[in-house]
Design an enzyme around this catalytic site. Structure first.
Site, PDB file in Angstrom:
ATOM      1  N   LYS A  65       1.148  -1.098  -0.143  1.00 33.68           N
ATOM      2  CA  LYS A  65      -0.022  -0.127   0.044  1.00 33.68           C
ATOM      3  C   LYS A  65       0.727   1.224   0.141  1.00 33.68           C
ATOM      4  O   LYS A  65       0.674   2.386  -0.128  1.00 33.68           O
ATOM      5  CB  LYS A  65      -1.102   0.024   1.066  1.00 33.68           C
ATOM      6  N   GLN A 109      -4.798  -1.784   9.685  1.00 34.07           N
ATOM      7  CA  GLN A 109      -4.917  -2.341   8.846  1.00 34.07           C
ATOM      8  C   GLN A 109      -5.759  -3.364   9.905  1.00 34.07           C
ATOM      9  O   GLN A 109      -5.448  -4.087  10.655  1.00 34.07           O
ATOM     10  CB  GLN A 109      -3.347  -3.040   8.711  1.00 34.07           C
ATOM     11  N   ASP A 132     -11.549   3.079   3.644  1.00 35.10           N
ATOM     12  CA  ASP A 132     -11.600   1.738   3.082  1.00 35.10           C
ATOM     13  C   ASP A 132     -13.449   1.473   3.000  1.00 35.10           C
ATOM     14  O   ASP A 132     -13.862   0.281   3.002  1.00 35.10           O
ATOM     15  CB  ASP A 132     -11.249   0.584   4.335  1.00 35.10           C
TER      16      ASP A 132
END
Ligand code: NAD
Length: 294
Positions: A65, A109, A132
């Site tokens: 990422k 995460q 997200d």
């Protein structure tokens, strides 16, 4: 109609829907947009990535990422903490990122260590920085058809379908799997694209019958090589979200090798949906940057 379009594919071979190619195409667009903002004297978009603990898969994802951010000109802010991090300290860090004006998106995460509830942690992320699309507010906006950001994996699938001009409107679509991050939003996005959608899951009866009536099938069951040739309608399109490592080799939920001559097009594993997820994270970050810059 472009060269990508799916047209005369009947009875030929399975057309490979190349997620790496679509991803490259979209990342080039993102890079160009970021460069344009910078030419106008504006700051770079910023993404904060929080990782707690030393789960090896998560470490790899985070590295990818951060690398992807760099490649398109998005500034990344990494916070690596040991698995012993307290709830209070994590909350403080997220609040600090919420306040930081150089940061447009925050990504926590998952999975988190056991003592940290992801449901609770996600309530600390400012929905205006939810890269997200995991907060209740942003999922609500998505549900209402007014998305601020979009869940990365299903929106990556939609981008593959769009790139290859696979007709969704009026099509019968089936989604296998109903998880919060993949299956459910996938069904919603297909519905919003005017498909007639059937959601299948581990309790579905006669799933094969449903799949055999479906023009487009998105498989996100998390079961290695679960479905094969006999599960799909002739000339249908199959999107495999699953990723599994089997004796060092990657495979999906679908037995791709069996599809030739049966389905019109399918995503391989690796190289299908996988590369799209990070690309859509970059795209969400850019969308949030635009909101913050207005
Ligand atoms: P999950 O385990 O949370 O959900 C799986 C879903 O599949 C459940 O709703 C379950 O009811 C259903 N299911 C399980 N077995 C089934 C069966 N035999 N028949 C019908 N339905 C069945 O999984 P998830 O988080 O949605 O992930 C699914 C897969 O996608 C995993 O392999 C995961 O690694 C992969 N994944 C890939 C990406 C990517 O970037 N490509 C992103 C997220 C997840």
């Amino acid at each position: 109609m472009s060269d990508n379009a799916l047209t005369s594919i009947k009875d030929v071979t399975v057309k490979v829907l190349d997620g790496k190619l679509v991803s490259k195409h979209l990342r080039n667009q993102i890079r160009a947009q970021v460069a344009e903002f910078k030419e106008q004297g504006k700051r770079s978009p910023g993404l904060a990535v929080i990782i707690v603990g030393d789960d090896p898969a998560s470490q790899v994802y985070v590295r990818h990422k951060i690398k992807a951010c760099k490649e398109v000109g998005i500034e990344s802010f990494e916070y690596q903490a040991p698995a012993t991090l307290t709830k209070e300290d994590l909350k403080k860090k997220i609040e600090e990122f919420n306040q930081n004006e150089a940061i447009d998106g925050i990504l926590v995460q998952l999975p988190l260590p056991e003592h940290l509830s992801s449901d609770e942690v996600l309530t600390w992320v400012d929905p205006m920085k939810d890269a997200d699309c995991l907060t209740a507010e942003n999922l609500g906006l998505l549900w209402a058809g007014r998305p601020r950001t979009k869940p990365c994996t299903p929106s990556g699938v939609m981008e593959i379908l769009k790139y290859y001009e696979i007709p969704i409107q009026g099509a019968r679509a089936a989604v296998v799997g109903r998880s919060e991050i993949v299956g459910k939003p996938m069904g919603l996005m297909l519905l919003q694209g005017d498909a007639t959608v059937t959601m299948c899951h581990s309790k579905t009866l006669n799933m094969r019958q449903i799949l055999l009536e479906s023009d487009v099938v998105v498989v996100a069951a998390g079961r290695p090589l679960l479905l094969g040739r006999e599960d799909f309608k002739k000339d249908s399109v199959v999107i495999d979200v699953g990723i599994h490592r089997d004796q060092g080799k990657l495979c999906g939920d679908v037995r791709f090798d069996e599809l030739e001559g049966q389905v019109a097009a399918a995503t391989p594993v690796p190289g299908g949906v996988g590369p799209m997820t990070i690309t859509m994270l970059l795209s969400n970050t850019l969308d949030l940057y635009r909101l913050h810059s207005n």
